[in-house]
Scaffold this motif. Sequence first.
Motif, PDB file in Angstrom:
ATOM      1  N   PHE A 196       0.909  -1.150   0.000  1.00  0.00           N
ATOM      2  CA  PHE A 196       0.000   0.000   0.000  1.00  0.00           C
ATOM      3  C   PHE A 196       0.944   1.195   0.000  1.00  0.00           C
ATOM      4  CE2 PHE A 196      -3.339  -2.165   3.024  1.00  0.00           C
ATOM      5  CZ  PHE A 196      -3.788  -2.956   1.995  1.00  0.00           C
TER       6      PHE A 196
ATOM      7  N   SER B 170       1.540   2.906   3.432  1.00  0.00           N
ATOM      8  CA  SER B 170       1.815   2.090   4.615  1.00  0.00           C
ATOM      9  C   SER B 170       3.253   2.324   5.089  1.00  0.00           C
ATOM     10  CB  SER B 170       1.633   0.608   4.259  1.00  0.00           C
ATOM     11  OG  SER B 170       2.468  -0.204   5.071  1.00  0.00           O
TER      12      SER B 170
ATOM     13  N   PHE C 240       4.983   0.395   6.972  1.00  0.00           N
ATOM     14  CA  PHE C 240       5.776  -0.837   6.909  1.00  0.00           C
ATOM     15  C   PHE C 240       6.321  -1.049   5.488  1.00  0.00           C
ATOM     16  CE2 PHE C 240       2.945  -1.420  10.539  1.00  0.00           C
ATOM     17  CZ  PHE C 240       3.871  -1.735  11.518  1.00  0.00           C
TER      18      PHE C 240
ATOM     19  N   GLN D  84      -6.264  -8.027  -1.483  1.00  0.00           N
ATOM     20  CA  GLN D  84      -5.697  -8.775  -0.361  1.00  0.00           C
ATOM     21  C   GLN D  84      -6.046 -10.268  -0.444  1.00  0.00           C
ATOM     22  OE1 GLN D  84      -7.115  -5.530   2.450  1.00  0.00           O
ATOM     23  NE2 GLN D  84      -5.517  -6.534   3.636  1.00  0.00           N
TER      24      GLN D  84
ATOM     25  N   ARG E 170      -2.734 -11.761   4.615  1.00  0.00           N
ATOM     26  CA  ARG E 170      -3.335 -10.708   3.811  1.00  0.00           C
ATOM     27  C   ARG E 170      -2.717  -9.320   4.000  1.00  0.00           C
ATOM     28  NH1 ARG E 170      -9.134  -9.412   5.068  1.00  0.00           N
ATOM     29  NH2 ARG E 170      -8.293  -7.379   5.644  1.00  0.00           N
ATOM     30  N   GLN E 171      -1.598  -9.270   4.735  1.00  0.00           N
ATOM     31  CA  GLN E 171      -1.029  -7.938   4.974  1.00  0.00           C
ATOM     32  C   GLN E 171       0.110  -7.618   4.010  1.00  0.00           C
ATOM     33  OE1 GLN E 171      -0.087  -7.720   9.240  1.00  0.00           O
ATOM     34  NE2 GLN E 171      -1.980  -6.573   9.462  1.00  0.00           N
ATOM     35  N   VAL E 172       0.262  -6.330   3.736  1.00  0.00           N
ATOM     36  CA  VAL E 172       1.438  -5.842   3.024  1.00  0.00           C
ATOM     37  C   VAL E 172       2.414  -5.328   4.079  1.00  0.00           C
ATOM     38  CG1 VAL E 172       0.261  -5.203   0.901  1.00  0.00           C
ATOM     39  CG2 VAL E 172       0.359  -3.537   2.755  1.00  0.00           C
ATOM     40  N   PRO E 173       3.711  -5.305   3.780  1.00  0.00           N
ATOM     41  CA  PRO E 173       4.382  -5.618   2.531  1.00  0.00           C
ATOM     42  C   PRO E 173       4.646  -7.113   2.351  1.00  0.00           C
ATOM     43  CG  PRO E 173       5.993  -4.908   4.160  1.00  0.00           C
ATOM     44  CD  PRO E 173       4.647  -4.783   4.807  1.00  0.00           C
TER      45      PRO E 173
ATOM     46  N   ASP F  34       5.952  -9.644   5.831  1.00  0.00           N
ATOM     47  CA  ASP F  34       6.374  -8.973   7.071  1.00  0.00           C
ATOM     48  C   ASP F  34       7.662  -8.168   6.839  1.00  0.00           C
ATOM     49  OD1 ASP F  34       5.895  -8.961  10.258  1.00  0.00           O
ATOM     50  OD2 ASP F  34       8.035  -8.946   9.806  1.00  0.00           O
ATOM     51  N   SER F  35       7.598  -6.892   7.223  1.00  0.00           N
ATOM     52  CA  SER F  35       8.720  -5.988   6.923  1.00  0.00           C
ATOM     53  C   SER F  35      10.027  -6.428   7.587  1.00  0.00           C
ATOM     54  CB  SER F  35       8.362  -4.551   7.326  1.00  0.00           C
ATOM     55  OG  SER F  35       8.161  -4.478   8.717  1.00  0.00           O
ATOM     56  N   THR F  36       9.926  -7.001   8.790  1.00  0.00           N
ATOM     57  CA  THR F  36      11.158  -7.423   9.473  1.00  0.00           C
ATOM     58  C   THR F  36      11.750  -8.643   8.763  1.00  0.00           C
ATOM     59  OG1 THR F  36      10.316  -6.594  11.565  1.00  0.00           O
ATOM     60  CG2 THR F  36      12.134  -8.168  11.691  1.00  0.00           C
TER      61      THR F  36
ATOM     62  N   ASP G 284       8.051  -0.714  15.240  1.00  0.00           N
ATOM     63  CA  ASP G 284       6.999  -1.462  14.524  1.00  0.00           C
ATOM     64  C   ASP G 284       5.749  -1.685  15.374  1.00  0.00           C
ATOM     65  OD1 ASP G 284       8.750  -1.655  12.437  1.00  0.00           O
ATOM     66  OD2 ASP G 284       9.032  -3.816  12.544  1.00  0.00           O
TER      67      ASP G 284
HETATM   68  N1  LIG Z   1       4.155  -6.716  11.190  1.00  0.00           N
HETATM   69  C1  LIG Z   1       3.794  -6.389   9.821  1.00  0.00           C
HETATM   70  C2  LIG Z   1       2.692  -5.362   9.842  1.00  0.00           C
HETATM   71  C3  LIG Z   1       2.141  -5.082   8.471  1.00  0.00           C
HETATM   72  C4  LIG Z   1       0.844  -4.287   8.500  1.00  0.00           C
HETATM   73  O1  LIG Z   1       0.326  -3.916   9.554  1.00  0.00           O
HETATM   74  N2  LIG Z   1       0.326  -4.020   7.288  1.00  0.00           N
HETATM   75  C5  LIG Z   1      -0.907  -3.285   7.152  1.00  0.00           C
HETATM   76  C6  LIG Z   1      -0.698  -2.046   6.317  1.00  0.00           C
HETATM   77  S1  LIG Z   1       0.250  -0.836   7.192  1.00  0.00           S
HETATM   78  C7  LIG Z   1      -1.923  -4.112   6.387  1.00  0.00           C
HETATM   79  O2  LIG Z   1      -1.581  -4.813   5.463  1.00  0.00           O
HETATM   80  N3  LIG Z   1      -3.195  -3.996   6.783  1.00  0.00           N
HETATM   81  C8  LIG Z   1      -4.263  -4.635   6.101  1.00  0.00           C
HETATM   82  C9  LIG Z   1      -4.923  -5.706   6.937  1.00  0.00           C
HETATM   83  O3  LIG Z   1      -4.479  -5.953   8.077  1.00  0.00           O
HETATM   84  O4  LIG Z   1      -5.905  -6.270   6.434  1.00  0.00           O
HETATM   85  C10 LIG Z   1       5.040  -5.878   9.101  1.00  0.00           C
HETATM   86  O5  LIG Z   1       6.014  -5.465   9.767  1.00  0.00           O
HETATM   87  O6  LIG Z   1       5.078  -5.952   7.875  1.00  0.00           O
END
Ligand SMILES: N[C@@H](CCC(=O)N[C@@H](CS)C(=O)NCC(=O)O)C(=O)O
Length: 239
Positions: free
Chosen positions: A6, A9, A11, A37, A47-50, A61-63, A97
């Motif tokens: 996104f 975002s 991250f 997603q 389903r999360q980015v990145p 996961d960014s880490t 984070d």
């Molecule tokens: N711990 C994850 C956190 C990633 C995160 O929170 N991503 C959010 C965007 S900032 C996301 O994809 N949210 C959509 C959702 O949870 O459905 C990381 O470090 O990458």
Amino acid sequence: MELYQFRHSAFCEKVRLVLAVKGLDYTVVEVSPGLGQLELFRLSGQRQVPVLVDGSEVIADSTAIALYLERHQPEPQLLPEAPAERARVLLVEDWADTALAAGCRLALVQAAATDAQLRSALLPDSTPGPLRQLVTSLPGGVLAGVGEALVSVIGVAERQQLQTNLEQLAVLVGDQPYLVGDRLSLADLAVVAQLGLLKFPTSSGVPLAGLGVGGIFDHPLLEPLFSWRDRIAAEAGRG
Ligand SMILES: N[C@@H](CCC(=O)N[C@@H](CS)C(=O)NCC(=O)O)C(=O)O
């Protein structure tokens, strides 16, 4: 490499900063919230980015992505060799984070609820004009009420904690160029990425660049912190 992201975002910005420091080429795949997603879930099992795709490797996961990139392209090094220093970097990164990220997100939601310009600027570029207009024309109405409620009831302690932590960071970076040790590390990049939610950097492009959370981005005590943020982003190649 492909980065599923996104655009706004923090991250994802953290990963873009790591890629920039390491001078790695990549293409961006903008994920649409919701339907996009589902596709991401099929690709990565969550389903999360990145999410970074490198050939047959799919890393969420960014880490985890930062650690992968550190192995894939060790120079310039973002994690020190010395165990204690490395531990310090990873602790600061984890704080950025989690606690810092939650504080920044809350502050941005509160600000966007009361600031029509910020709200409109946060919409994706593809948002149709009429919807953009609707979102912008709500300032005196429902959302402003929600914003005030959010500011006055929810998150008062969290907002105070964020302010305290930001002032502590400002003191820290007034005294030393980097958060840990004497060189750029993942700790700096993780903090810089989250600060982008409080004052949008040049790399956010028009119309977001320069906007931010009132009371924070223009707070005199925090000026050294945002100057440091700009310096680190420039050093990383995302000035
Ligand atoms: N711990 C994850 C956190 C990633 C995160 O929170 N991503 C959010 C965007 S900032 C996301 O994809 N949210 C959509 C959702 O949870 O459905 C990381 O470090 O990458």
